[in-house]
Design an enzyme around this catalytic site. Sequence first.
Site, PDB file in Angstrom:
ATOM      1  N   ASP A 150       0.930  -0.809   0.081  1.00  0.00           N
ATOM      2  CA  ASP A 150      -0.131  -0.002  -0.320  1.00  0.00           C
ATOM      3  C   ASP A 150       0.936   0.816  -0.115  1.00  0.00           C
ATOM      4  O   ASP A 150       0.591   2.087  -0.650  1.00  0.00           O
ATOM      5  CB  ASP A 150      -1.326  -0.166   1.393  1.00  0.00           C
TER       6      ASP A 150
ATOM      7  N   TYR B  73     -10.098  -0.152   2.392  1.00  0.00           N
ATOM      8  CA  TYR B  73      -9.709  -0.596   3.748  1.00  0.00           C
ATOM      9  C   TYR B  73      -9.443   1.031   4.577  1.00  0.00           C
ATOM     10  O   TYR B  73      -8.058   2.245   3.897  1.00  0.00           O
ATOM     11  CB  TYR B  73      -8.562  -1.538   4.089  1.00  0.00           C
TER      12      TYR B  73
ATOM     13  N   ASP C 223      17.964   7.183  17.964  1.00  0.00           N
ATOM     14  CA  ASP C 223      18.838   7.857  18.249  1.00  0.00           C
ATOM     15  C   ASP C 223      19.127   8.058  19.538  1.00  0.00           C
ATOM     16  O   ASP C 223      18.590   9.056  20.138  1.00  0.00           O
ATOM     17  CB  ASP C 223      19.099   9.012  17.640  1.00  0.00           C
TER      18      ASP C 223
ATOM     19  N   GLY D  96       3.758   1.713  -1.077  1.00  0.00           N
ATOM     20  CA  GLY D  96       5.151   1.784  -2.315  1.00  0.00           C
ATOM     21  C   GLY D  96       4.043   1.988  -3.466  1.00  0.00           C
ATOM     22  O   GLY D  96       4.595   2.698  -5.019  1.00  0.00           O
ATOM     23  N   GLU D  97       3.374   0.788  -3.770  1.00  0.00           N
ATOM     24  CA  GLU D  97       1.876   1.033  -4.927  1.00  0.00           C
ATOM     25  C   GLU D  97       0.860   1.825  -5.015  1.00  0.00           C
ATOM     26  O   GLU D  97       0.371   2.462  -6.211  1.00  0.00           O
ATOM     27  CB  GLU D  97       1.104  -0.610  -5.242  1.00  0.00           C
ATOM     28  N   PHE D  98       0.783   2.364  -3.791  1.00  0.00           N
ATOM     29  CA  PHE D  98      -0.911   3.390  -3.750  1.00  0.00           C
ATOM     30  C   PHE D  98       0.175   4.566  -3.591  1.00  0.00           C
ATOM     31  O   PHE D  98      -0.456   5.618  -3.701  1.00  0.00           O
ATOM     32  CB  PHE D  98      -1.752   2.476  -3.263  1.00  0.00           C
TER      33      PHE D  98
ATOM     34  N   VAL E 194      -7.129   2.988   1.706  1.00  0.00           N
ATOM     35  CA  VAL E 194      -6.485   2.697   0.405  1.00  0.00           C
ATOM     36  C   VAL E 194      -7.045   2.105   0.178  1.00  0.00           C
ATOM     37  O   VAL E 194      -7.779   0.713   0.771  1.00  0.00           O
ATOM     38  CB  VAL E 194      -5.119   1.885   0.409  1.00  0.00           C
ATOM     39  N   GLY E 195      -7.968   2.414  -0.892  1.00  0.00           N
ATOM     40  CA  GLY E 195      -9.534   1.653  -1.020  1.00  0.00           C
ATOM     41  C   GLY E 195     -11.084   1.129  -0.335  1.00  0.00           C
ATOM     42  O   GLY E 195     -11.105   1.882   0.160  1.00  0.00           O
TER      43      GLY E 195
ATOM     44  N   PHE F 158       0.673   5.208   0.408  1.00  0.00           N
ATOM     45  CA  PHE F 158       0.443   5.973   1.894  1.00  0.00           C
ATOM     46  C   PHE F 158      -0.176   7.110   2.340  1.00  0.00           C
ATOM     47  O   PHE F 158      -1.344   7.530   2.647  1.00  0.00           O
ATOM     48  CB  PHE F 158       0.754   5.431   3.365  1.00  0.00           C
ATOM     49  N   GLY F 159       1.095   8.217   2.020  1.00  0.00           N
ATOM     50  CA  GLY F 159       0.834   9.956   2.379  1.00  0.00           C
ATOM     51  C   GLY F 159      -0.588   9.886   1.265  1.00  0.00           C
ATOM     52  O   GLY F 159      -1.145  11.177   2.070  1.00  0.00           O
TER      53      GLY F 159
HETATM   54 CU   LIG Z   1      -7.966  -7.645   7.055  1.00  0.00          CU
END
Ligand SMILES: [Cu+2]
Length: 656
Positions: free
Chosen positions: A347, A422, A488, A349-351, A419-420, A353-354
């Site tokens: 989600d 979810y 750190d 890398g392909e879509f 994302v769609g 998140f931001g």
């Molecule tokens: Cu689920």
Amino acid sequence: MVSTMKLVLLSALLLFSLQSVLSVAQLRFQHPLDPLTKEEITLVQTIVQRKYPTSNNRLSFHYIGLDDPEKDAILKWESIKPTITTVPRKALAIAIINSQTHQILIQLQAKTILSYNIHKGNGWGAIGPCTIGGAGQGGLKGFSIDDPRLLSWSRQFMEEKDGKSSSMISPVGSDFSAFVKVVCSPFTLGWFGEAQSRRTVRVECFMKESSPNIWVRPISGLTIVVDLELMKIVEYHDGGIIPVPTADNTEYRLSHQKPPFRPKQHSLATHQPDGPGFQISGHSVSWANWKFHIGFDPRAGLVISLASIYDLEKHKPRRVLYKGYISELFVPYQDPTDDFYYKTFFDAGEFGFGISTVSLVPNRDCPSNGTPLLIANAVCVFEQYGSILWRHTETGIPNESFAETRTEVNLVVRTIVTVGNYDNIIDWEFKTSGSIKPAIALSGMLEIKGVDIKHKNEIKSDQHGTLVSANSIGVYHDHFYIYHLDLDIDGVYNSFEKTSLKTVRVTDGSSKRKSYWTTESETAESENDAKIRIGNPAHPLLTDDDYPQIRGAFTNFNVWVTPYNRTEKWAGGLYVDHSHGDDTLAVWTIKNRDIKNKDIVLWHVVGIHHVPAQEDFPIMPLLTTAFELRPTNFFERNPVLKTPSPKDVHWPGCPN
Ligand SMILES: [Cu+2]
Ligand SMILES: *[C@@H]1O[C@H](CO)[C@@H](O)[C@H](O)[C@H]1NC(C)=O
Ligand SMILES: *[C@@H]1O[C@H](CO)[C@@H](O)[C@H](O)[C@H]1NC(C)=O
């Protein structure tokens, strides 16, 4: 005294454009980690388009974000601020220009291109909101409407009987108005061993009449593959007639419930008569003993940086977390059949998140005392009653029994990423006791497969999911989140210490006991020593040689530690769409680099194996998982001994 933070485990598609990302900061004093402003994003586009005018080039942006300044520069800036702001601001743009992926680094103040690189390896950037519009709705409606295969599909589709129960797709009919009842979305296709992949997506369509719950009404059985370079349907296959699940019982809006249900509603508010206990300046937050910066990246979403906690004994702030964010979310479905095998989504890398972050609904997604900031309510910050901070009732002293108890108040930073189907509710909770507790909660709709089965007793073979409603299989799947945690602690050089518990048998008769347990600690020397599978959380159940698992190999362990490397940000690789798994955390760590007394990064995977249940339909009640980064022998003693409980609120008209 050893300074350590211990990991304690408690439990085991796109809405707006890049332009809407953040424009608050410009007006104020800019922190070098502040996300790109709207003006800066526009500037990046202008600079790239000057070199590649859109009049004679095909150009699409797949990422435009802040290129992190070097850690040294940030730390130096932190120590001398606010008198100076000279950390150069750079932006990284990933664009596909005439079918080639370009990685362009831009100096924003000088408005110049610093470096330029054409990606020759596997994979592409996130498919992006324009692609989603293009290949989904638009692609099917506009572009390819003359495609004979699509025509044949639409004819079949029209025979669907007015959206009544278990509508059949039958192979006759011809009215194109059918499309208004349908929405289509592109789904990334992954990689299944082919030597070279084309930039393709699979398009899946859903019924949108009678109910807004499109996700539970898929038109199953059709394979439509769109080549994003050609913007054409390159593969079409009709797997036969499969009933579209009915719209009955799929509505989730309260105002549309039939018959209406109106129980007496009691009021509930979080009331802070003295105002919130935190201060926000630009993107920097101070609250109780904590200070940190909230950033935002189109790919990662929320980024927490420069978190430090004030030590009352040492009279100084102490650095804890240089940077933390969700690096990837891997969601492999567990249905190997034609309709679903390819559904192994990444989600972030392909879509993105931001860019999938949605606006929060005041008083619902956040309590009434929440303070929204950044993208139109995309992030909220609020204080929350936690539980008891610590307590004791002393009963052992005759005639002097007393109780000392303190209320826990925590600070929560929240975003929601949809994302769609979810919704991911992403929380970073800060505790005065020194813990940082990232939490994830899932809601939204299950990914449904339409089947010709209405009742459980009709199930004859493995359906790869649960029959959650008539003609609807909620397909088995996982959600694996990997956190990048650049801790750190009191400085950049840290070591990773593993402590395990082991049983010792008493064999020499020295005790009346036959056994006890003790601890065994070991400092990890190199990356392989720090790969850990923790007891209770979910581990991947796919085989190591399965293509999705090669691409999602960062889930092989729950804990990884790597030496800090500015380019190792994305656990699933920089170019994830159609990736071959050659740029993952699992590959980087093959070098088994030294991690002892180095600047190190902790990666933590939390997973959920999701066996859908009837209660997850038509919309799923929150499912939560969390972990806690807890100080362990970091403070000399309980750091919240002197922390008072919040003042009681006296309500007018009530006694006390
Ligand atoms: Cu689920
Ligand atoms: C405790 O209180 C009881 C009753 O008030 C009294 O009889 C007793 O002497 C006290 N004990 C002590 C140790 O003060
Ligand atoms: C940083 O990471 C990249 C990708 O793993 C690698 O190619 C590069 O050699 C690393 N740099 C250093 C200094 O280790």
